[in-house]
Write a protein that holds these residues in place. Structure first.
Motif, PDB file in Angstrom:
ATOM      1  N   PRO A  85       0.700  -1.102   0.101  1.00 57.87           N
ATOM      2  CA  PRO A  85      -0.019  -0.007   0.019  1.00 57.87           C
ATOM      3  C   PRO A  85       0.795   1.308  -0.086  1.00 57.87           C
ATOM      4  O   PRO A  85       0.148   2.232   0.073  1.00 57.87           O
ATOM      5  N   ASN A  86       2.166   1.186   0.131  1.00 61.98           N
ATOM      6  CA  ASN A  86       3.015   2.302   0.184  1.00 61.98           C
ATOM      7  C   ASN A  86       3.262   3.342  -0.940  1.00 61.98           C
ATOM      8  O   ASN A  86       2.908   2.863  -2.016  1.00 61.98           O
ATOM      9  N   ASP A  87       3.393   4.442  -0.693  1.00 67.10           N
ATOM     10  CA  ASP A  87       3.431   5.660  -1.608  1.00 67.10           C
ATOM     11  C   ASP A  87       4.799   5.377  -2.343  1.00 67.10           C
ATOM     12  O   ASP A  87       5.811   5.546  -1.693  1.00 67.10           O
ATOM     13  N   THR A  88       4.834   5.024  -3.663  1.00 63.76           N
ATOM     14  CA  THR A  88       6.058   4.436  -4.415  1.00 63.76           C
ATOM     15  C   THR A  88       6.901   5.498  -4.823  1.00 63.76           C
ATOM     16  O   THR A  88       7.897   5.397  -5.263  1.00 63.76           O
ATOM     17  N   ILE A  89       6.192   6.698  -4.908  1.00 66.92           N
ATOM     18  CA  ILE A  89       6.703   7.948  -5.388  1.00 66.92           C
ATOM     19  C   ILE A  89       8.045   8.460  -4.588  1.00 66.92           C
ATOM     20  O   ILE A  89       8.959   8.568  -4.948  1.00 66.92           O
ATOM     21  N   HIS A  90       7.518   8.381  -3.272  1.00 64.82           N
ATOM     22  CA  HIS A  90       8.529   8.946  -2.284  1.00 64.82           C
ATOM     23  C   HIS A  90       9.475   7.694  -1.656  1.00 64.82           C
ATOM     24  O   HIS A  90      10.308   7.771  -0.786  1.00 64.82           O
ATOM     25  N   TYR A  91       8.899   6.467  -1.877  1.00 68.45           N
ATOM     26  CA  TYR A  91       9.624   5.374  -1.363  1.00 68.45           C
ATOM     27  C   TYR A  91       9.904   4.307  -2.468  1.00 68.45           C
ATOM     28  O   TYR A  91       9.127   3.326  -2.712  1.00 68.45           O
ATOM     29  N   ASP A 121      -1.558  -1.460  -4.767  1.00 66.12           N
ATOM     30  CA  ASP A 121      -2.330  -0.721  -4.079  1.00 66.12           C
ATOM     31  C   ASP A 121      -2.079   0.871  -4.618  1.00 66.12           C
ATOM     32  O   ASP A 121      -1.764   1.377  -3.607  1.00 66.12           O
ATOM     33  N   ASP A 122      -1.524   1.096  -5.849  1.00 66.91           N
ATOM     34  CA  ASP A 122      -1.231   2.158  -6.182  1.00 66.91           C
ATOM     35  C   ASP A 122      -1.863   3.566  -5.701  1.00 66.91           C
ATOM     36  O   ASP A 122      -1.346   4.529  -5.458  1.00 66.91           O
ATOM     37  N   ASP A 123      -3.211   3.493  -5.844  1.00 70.07           N
ATOM     38  CA  ASP A 123      -3.863   4.636  -5.234  1.00 70.07           C
ATOM     39  C   ASP A 123      -4.225   4.521  -3.864  1.00 70.07           C
ATOM     40  O   ASP A 123      -5.000   5.732  -3.294  1.00 70.07           O
ATOM     41  N   GLN A 124      -3.827   3.616  -3.125  1.00 70.14           N
ATOM     42  CA  GLN A 124      -3.935   3.309  -1.512  1.00 70.14           C
ATOM     43  C   GLN A 124      -5.544   3.231  -1.191  1.00 70.14           C
ATOM     44  O   GLN A 124      -5.694   3.242  -0.019  1.00 70.14           O
ATOM     45  N   MET A 125      -6.404   3.058  -2.040  1.00 66.72           N
ATOM     46  CA  MET A 125      -7.880   2.891  -1.833  1.00 66.72           C
ATOM     47  C   MET A 125      -8.142   1.767  -0.999  1.00 66.72           C
ATOM     48  O   MET A 125      -8.949   1.600  -0.128  1.00 66.72           O
ATOM     49  N   SER A 132       4.757   2.196   9.912  1.00 63.23           N
ATOM     50  CA  SER A 132       3.292   2.801   9.340  1.00 63.23           C
ATOM     51  C   SER A 132       3.272   2.806   7.887  1.00 63.23           C
ATOM     52  O   SER A 132       4.507   2.992   7.132  1.00 63.23           O
ATOM     53  N   ILE A 133       2.212   2.734   7.217  1.00 65.37           N
ATOM     54  CA  ILE A 133       1.891   2.960   5.900  1.00 65.37           C
ATOM     55  C   ILE A 133       2.410   4.304   5.494  1.00 65.37           C
ATOM     56  O   ILE A 133       2.092   5.244   6.177  1.00 65.37           O
ATOM     57  N   LYS A 134       3.156   4.357   4.505  1.00 65.96           N
ATOM     58  CA  LYS A 134       3.583   5.702   3.656  1.00 65.96           C
ATOM     59  C   LYS A 134       2.467   6.284   2.830  1.00 65.96           C
ATOM     60  O   LYS A 134       2.637   5.774   1.557  1.00 65.96           O
ATOM     61  N   TRP A 135       1.666   7.108   3.572  1.00 64.60           N
ATOM     62  CA  TRP A 135       0.511   7.648   2.810  1.00 64.60           C
ATOM     63  C   TRP A 135       1.130   8.919   1.778  1.00 64.60           C
ATOM     64  O   TRP A 135       2.049   9.588   2.240  1.00 64.60           O
ATOM     65  N   ARG A 136       0.461   9.117   0.637  1.00 65.09           N
ATOM     66  CA  ARG A 136       0.754  10.275  -0.105  1.00 65.09           C
ATOM     67  C   ARG A 136       0.250  11.450   0.760  1.00 65.09           C
ATOM     68  O   ARG A 136      -0.665  11.594   1.282  1.00 65.09           O
TER      69      ARG A 136
END
Length: 183
Positions: free
Chosen positions: A77-83, A107-111, A179-183
């Protein structure tokens, strides 16, 4: 480190459908992975030291879980742009290196993670054959990323109970992780 702070198994929380791309480059939805006795949905990632500490055990017990009639899937589920360590290409490498025997989905959009209320990696959700959450806890107790008693696999024990009775164990200890890396 995050200690799971949301409620554990909630018999009113029902499984939700999804359609996500797998590291095998195919879309996977809930119907493709559901088992006749239940479903294990794991939220994991590539870089978390807690995931790295338990992933070989997860892969090792997956055949037993499947024999109990459970479907198994892992979702990143993590933000792949910053991670970047959690990028789709790195997911493919991580799944091959660890010999995943279950689909690994992005889970690209983390929904999906938001819909499930996932808060950390690893975060385990075990649903019964009626699609209701019966276990949300750890795989085993760890100290300094080392299993305290690796023979006491709480996740596998919970799945055995759910497969037999349809209900989860009364005692459920929360998962600990990043923690999950949220956008």
């Amino acid at each position: 480190m995050v200690l799971l702070s949301t409620p554990l198994a909630n018999n009113n929380f029902q499984i939700s459908n999804f359609k996500l791309i797998s590291t095998d480059n195919v879309f996977v939805n809930l119907n493709k992975i559901k088992g006749k006795n239940g479903t294990l949905i794991m939220f994991i990632c590539n870089h978390c030291p807690y995931v790295k500490a338990i992933i070989s055990e997860v892969v090792k017990i997956t055949p037993q879980i499947k024999k109990l009639g459970f479907g198994v899937v892992a979702i990143m589920p993590n933000d792949t742009i910053h991670y970047n360590e959690d990028s789709f290409e790195n997911m493919k490498i991580f799944s091959k290196q660890n010999r995943f025997n279950f689909p690994y989905l992005l889970d690209d959009d983390q929904m999906v993670a938001k819909k499930y209320g996932a808060v950390c990696t690893p975060d385990f959700f075990c649903f019964n054959n009626n699609d209701f959450l019966q276990y949300r806890g750890r795989i085993f107790e760890m100290k300094n990323l080392i299993p305290v008693n690796p023979k006491k696999n709480e996740l596998l024990s919970a799945i055995k109970i759910i497969a037999t009775t349809g209900n989860g164990p009364k005692v459920q200890i929360p998962s600990i992780g990043c923690s999950i890396k949220w956008r």
